[in-house]
Design an enzyme around this catalytic site. Structure first.
Site, PDB file in Angstrom:
ATOM      1  N   ASP A 216      61.850  98.337  63.738  1.00  0.00           N
ATOM      2  CA  ASP A 216      61.909  98.041  62.305  1.00  0.00           C
ATOM      3  C   ASP A 216      61.826  96.523  62.139  1.00  0.00           C
ATOM      4  OD1 ASP A 216      62.657  98.151  59.425  1.00  0.00           O
ATOM      5  OD2 ASP A 216      63.198 100.213  59.901  1.00  0.00           O
ATOM      6  N   HIS A 239      58.528  95.484  62.439  1.00  0.00           N
ATOM      7  CA  HIS A 239      57.962  95.423  61.093  1.00  0.00           C
ATOM      8  C   HIS A 239      57.929  94.006  60.539  1.00  0.00           C
ATOM      9  CE1 HIS A 239      58.958  99.961  60.233  1.00  0.00           C
ATOM     10  NE2 HIS A 239      58.153  99.789  61.267  1.00  0.00           N
TER      11      HIS A 239
END
Length: 398
Positions: A216, A239
């Site tokens: 993430d 991310h």
């Protein structure tokens, strides 16, 4: 006169030695031995150090250990406390054995705290990732994070490794003047919600010379994050580095003063990103965001403002975000994009972005310059940067 002077010197010297002492609390003396469970040993060592007269160092030598969730809480009588670990410490893989704790290791209400050493804190996330149902259930139960640092002042986290957290690796809440130096954070690329460092309602957070590879966001800023510096960070996979998401709740606090510079972001979904929820009550502002000297390597969305952030379609994009974004600079951003739209500025139709600057944004996709997609934003361009093309996306295109 000479005798008095010498006596005074000896007294002052001895005082300096006493006040400068650091008492060592070896967890082995509290029953914390390699290949064993050190939960109670660490709690006992913390209590002794916290109530001690002198600055304390809790020492964990090399070796492999097991440990359940612990809460290390102040305020402390000792002026400072350090946990120095060279060991590999493993959390329970079974989430039931975490007793619903928000964090595996919680340090709260302490001044001058240090976590250091070359130790590894292994959250054993792969044993628990299948319990994460947040992609299907908006009311999902959050799994345990590796670290929670809450209401710390003038503190340092350095050199340690956080491995395979079940959820976020590090959660920073209500802290002032806390630094992360030369730490390593690692989790599988497909691990859910394993943000590296999440910051909320804190002032003066500094993250330097750190390696983060997760499933993430490498670093994420929640509401109330003020005066944050990210420098020399290597991010990927993951991310990217994100501001938000915010705007989902009514009583959030503004985000102000972020600098991200001299970083490398590789093989990530996003590069540097600001994200806010549409159709939600939050009305805060995001101001003074500065991204500079960042190398992108095969990043799908290198530069992005997304005010239609709506994971798993859990909101209504037709209602614009109420979050105000202003004074954002993207400067000296270079490298390769994994998509043709290397710059995406999708701002709110209700409160368009103000004073967004693109300066020397040199990104390529398959050897050609990327294009910029913009809605409700009129960026100020200096030097080389892709010109905006009108985007057609939900509320932002309205």
């Amino acid at each position: 006169m000479k005798i008095i002077t010498c006596a005074l010197f000896v007294f002052l010297a001895s005082s300096i030695v006493v006040t400068g002492q650091k008492k060592v609390y070896d967890i082995a003396t509290y029953g914390g031995l390699p290949n064993g469970d050190i939960t109670q040993a660490l709690i006992k060592a913390w209590k002794a150090a916290c109530t001690g007269r002198y600055p304390g160092r809790i020492f964990i030598k090399k070796g492999k250990y097991r440990m359940g969730d612990v809460q290390l809480k102040g305020p402390c009588k000792a002026r400072s406390i350090e946990i120095y670990s060279d060991g590999t410490i493993e959390a329970p893989g079974d989430i039931a054995l975490m007793h619903g704790a928000p964090q595996w290791i919680r340090v709260e209400y302490v001044n001058h705290f240090t976590l250091a050493g070359h130790g590894i804190f292994d959250g054993r996330g792969p044993a628990a990732y299948h319990h994460n149902t947040c992609s299907k259930n908006v009311n999902c139960k959050m799994l345990t994070m590796n670290f929670g640092f809450s209401f710390l002042n003038n503190s340092v986290i350095r050199d340690v490794t956080s491995k395979d957290s079940k959820n976020f690796h590090v959660n920073v809440l209500g802290c002032n003047n806390i630094a992360f130096k030369n730490i390593k954070i690692t989790a599988p690329e497909d691990s859910p919600n394993t943000d590296g460092i999440h910051i909320g309602r804190s002032n003066g957070v500094r993250i330097r010379n750190t390696q983060i590879a997760t499933g993430d966001d490498c670093i994420s800023l929640g509401d109330g994050s003020v005066n944050v510096l990210v420098e020399g960070v290597t991010c990927g996979p993951g991310h990217g580095i994100s501001v938000g998401s915010v705007g989902k709740f009514k009583h959030e606090e503004p985000i102000h003063g972020l600098t991200v510079k001299n970083c490398t972001i590789s093989n990530t979904m996003n590069g540097v990103r600001i994200k806010t929820w549409p159709a939600e009550p939050g009305t805060i502002s995001i101001t003074k965001m500065h991204f500079e000297n960042i190398l992108m390597k095969n990043v799908s969305n290198p530069v992005i403002i997304d005010q239609e952030y709506c994971p798993w379609n859990q909101c209504n994009k037709k209602i614009p975000s109420k979050v105000r974004i202003s004074d954002v600079t993207f400067k000296n951003i270079r490298g390769t994009s994994g998509t043709k739209e290397g710059v995406t500025l999708i701002c709110s139709a209700g409160v368009p972005c103000q004073n967004v600057k693109l300066s020397n944004v040199k990104l390529t996709y398959r050897g050609k310059q990327v294009v910029a997609k913009c809605a409700n934003a009129m960026p100020i361009v200096k030097g080389i940067a892709p010109a905006c093309q009108r985007a057609r996306r939900g509320a932002a295109a309205a």
